[in-house]
Design a protein around this motif. Structure first.
Motif, PDB file in Angstrom:
ATOM      1  N   GLY A   1       0.610   4.094   1.790  1.00 24.31           N
ATOM      2  CA  GLY A   1       0.001   4.854   2.854  1.00 24.31           C
ATOM      3  C   GLY A   1       0.956   5.799   3.551  1.00 24.31           C
ATOM      4  O   GLY A   1       0.555   6.848   4.022  1.00 24.31           O
TER       5      GLY A   1
ATOM      6  N   LYS B   1     -12.489   0.436   6.355  1.00 21.45           N
ATOM      7  CA  LYS B   1     -12.805   1.182   7.566  1.00 21.45           C
ATOM      8  C   LYS B   1     -13.034   2.657   7.264  1.00 21.45           C
ATOM      9  O   LYS B   1     -12.227   3.287   6.589  1.00 21.45           O
ATOM     10  CB  LYS B   1     -11.673   1.036   8.580  1.00 21.45           C
ATOM     11  CG  LYS B   1     -11.432  -0.389   9.055  1.00 21.45           C
ATOM     12  CD  LYS B   1     -10.267  -0.434  10.029  1.00 21.45           C
ATOM     13  CE  LYS B   1     -10.003  -1.857  10.508  1.00 21.45           C
ATOM     14  NZ  LYS B   1      -8.838  -1.913  11.443  1.00 21.45           N
TER      15      LYS B   1
ATOM     16  N   THR C   1      -2.541   9.601   0.928  1.00 20.86           N
ATOM     17  CA  THR C   1      -2.476   9.941   2.351  1.00 20.86           C
ATOM     18  C   THR C   1      -3.411  11.109   2.622  1.00 20.86           C
ATOM     19  O   THR C   1      -3.787  11.853   1.698  1.00 20.86           O
ATOM     20  CB  THR C   1      -1.057  10.354   2.799  1.00 20.86           C
ATOM     21  OG1 THR C   1      -0.714  11.607   2.172  1.00 20.86           O
ATOM     22  CG2 THR C   1      -0.024   9.302   2.461  1.00 20.86           C
ATOM     23  N   GLU C   2      -3.765  11.290   3.879  1.00 20.08           N
ATOM     24  CA  GLU C   2      -4.614  12.416   4.235  1.00 20.08           C
ATOM     25  C   GLU C   2      -3.923  13.744   3.945  1.00 20.08           C
ATOM     26  O   GLU C   2      -4.562  14.693   3.455  1.00 20.08           O
ATOM     27  CB  GLU C   2      -4.997  12.344   5.714  1.00 20.08           C
ATOM     28  CG  GLU C   2      -5.908  13.488   6.152  1.00 20.08           C
ATOM     29  CD  GLU C   2      -6.391  13.349   7.587  1.00 20.08           C
ATOM     30  OE1 GLU C   2      -7.058  14.288   8.073  1.00 20.08           O
ATOM     31  OE2 GLU C   2      -6.102  12.314   8.218  1.00 20.08           O
TER      32      GLU C   2
ATOM     33  N   SER D   1     -12.670   4.880   9.288  1.00 17.55           N
ATOM     34  CA  SER D   1     -11.625   5.612  10.012  1.00 17.55           C
ATOM     35  C   SER D   1     -10.315   5.689   9.222  1.00 17.55           C
ATOM     36  O   SER D   1      -9.406   6.422   9.610  1.00 17.55           O
ATOM     37  CB  SER D   1     -11.362   4.942  11.370  1.00 17.55           C
ATOM     38  OG  SER D   1     -10.949   3.598  11.196  1.00 17.55           O
ATOM     39  N   SER D   2     -10.227   4.937   8.126  1.00 24.52           N
ATOM     40  CA  SER D   2      -9.004   4.946   7.298  1.00 24.52           C
ATOM     41  C   SER D   2      -9.372   5.125   5.827  1.00 24.52           C
ATOM     42  O   SER D   2      -9.230   4.202   5.012  1.00 24.52           O
ATOM     43  CB  SER D   2      -8.223   3.634   7.488  1.00 24.52           C
ATOM     44  OG  SER D   2      -7.886   3.429   8.838  1.00 24.52           O
TER      45      SER D   2
ATOM     46  N   ARG E   1       0.849  -1.185   0.000  1.00 23.15           N
ATOM     47  CA  ARG E   1       0.000   0.000   0.000  1.00 23.15           C
ATOM     48  C   ARG E   1       0.882   1.231   0.000  1.00 23.15           C
ATOM     49  O   ARG E   1       1.990   1.235   0.502  1.00 23.15           O
ATOM     50  CB  ARG E   1      -0.899   0.022   1.233  1.00 23.15           C
ATOM     51  CG  ARG E   1      -2.034  -0.955   1.177  1.00 23.15           C
ATOM     52  CD  ARG E   1      -2.875  -0.846   2.419  1.00 23.15           C
ATOM     53  NE  ARG E   1      -3.562   0.426   2.467  1.00 23.15           N
ATOM     54  CZ  ARG E   1      -4.232   0.851   3.543  1.00 23.15           C
ATOM     55  NH1 ARG E   1      -4.269   0.119   4.624  1.00 23.15           N
ATOM     56  NH2 ARG E   1      -4.865   2.004   3.522  1.00 23.15           N
TER      57      ARG E   1
END
Length: 306
Positions: free
Chosen positions: A6, A210, A148-149, A212-213, A4
């Motif tokens: 991430g 999720k 990524t955020e 949350s992710s 990934r």
């Protein structure tokens, strides 16, 4: 795909992979495009972008094109009567091709082309002398920032920071809801047809994601002759939440199928039938139409009035 993207380091790897992929792609000749197995899908995509530009661009607008690619939309912007254009793309090869296309044609507007990553640059600083823009376009590109955020936030912040109050951003991205639904309907982790494939890594074997992710959910996407690189899901509720956080509001969102069925009913957009997308002698194939279902269009507006 074995990993990934991430973390910040692997996100850089993903961005480099995307840049290298699009830099390596050469411009096809008209004859090559016409015999492509996705020729009608490409015409459909161009029609959708043309409709978006006709709906939201105004004569005299100053335009920012994020992920401008090889400049295929320059002709659409010229037809709209814009007065200035800035195009940014992560792929150096694409920027070079875009420059050649701009130089070889007689567009009526001056342009500036920049090679850069819209998920890393501070566009309010890089484009300080050109701000603000009336309209921003981000076609088939924003999902590459969703590794990524921090990258997603930078891309959305850049859109907001460069638009004037009341300015609009028009865009197209993969429809995460459709992709997840198709994944859950298939037995394995790969689905597709004769012209495309989507493949998820084993870490998504349970096919659960999720809330949350919502960043860094990667899959490998292949579209015949056009795309063969990792992409990221963009959960639209998260996208809309970020848009609001950065002082913008959603105007509309439509899956490509919904978009086509809605706007082809309007007389001014029915030229679709004459270019062989739906109806007429040459009709889009079922496999191409399935690919179109994987995408959605959106429009957001910067709060305030000019």
């Amino acid at each position: 795909m074995n990993r990934r993207y991430g973390s910040s380091s692997t996100s850089v790897d993903a961005a480099r992979t995307v840049a290298n992929h699009y830099s390596a792609r050469r411009n096809q000749t008209f004859e090559e495009r016409e015999v492509s197995p996705i020729v009608h899908l490409r015409k459909l995509n161009n029609w959708i972008k043309s409709v978006l530009i006709q709906l939201y661009a105004h004569r005299g607008d100053v335009v920012l094109d994020l992920g401008c690619g090889k400049g295929g939309d320059l002709y659409k912007w010229d037809k709209a009567g814009i007065t200035y254009y800035v195009g940014i793309d992560i792929a150096q090869g694409s920027i070079q091709d875009c420059h050649a296309r701009y130089t070889n044609a007689r567009f009526r507007f001056p342009a500036r082309l920049i090679c850069g990553d819209i998920a890393e640059m501070r566009l309010d600083q890089a484009l300080a002398d050109e701000l603000p823009f009336d309209i921003c376009s981000c076609q088939f590109a924003l999902h590459y920032s969703w590794t990524t955020e921090a990258r997603a936030r930078r891309a959305i912040a850049n859109i907001s920071a460069t638009l004037r109050p009341g300015g609009t951003c028009i865009g197209t991205i993969p429809d995460a809801n459709v992709i997840i639904r198709k994944l859950r309907e298939t037995r394995g982790l790969c689905f597709g047809n004769s012209v495309y494939s989507v493949r998820f890594d084993e870490e998504f074997s349970e096919k659960k994601f999720k809330s949350s992710s919502p960043f860094g959910i990667q899959y490998m996407f292949h579209l015949e002759g056009v795309v063969d690189c990792p992409e990221s899901l963009v959960p639209f509720d998260v996208f809309e939440s970020l848009v609001k956080e950065y002082d913008m509001e959603l105007v509309f969102v439509k899956n490509f199928h919904e978009f086509v069925h809605h706007y082809m009913k309007l007389p001014k957009y029915k030229e679709m039938r004459t270019i062989g997308v739906l109806g007429g002698q040459s009709t889009i194939s079922e496999d191409e139409w399935e690919v179109a279902y994987l995408y959605l269009s959106f429009v957001v507006r910067k709060r305030g009035q000019c």
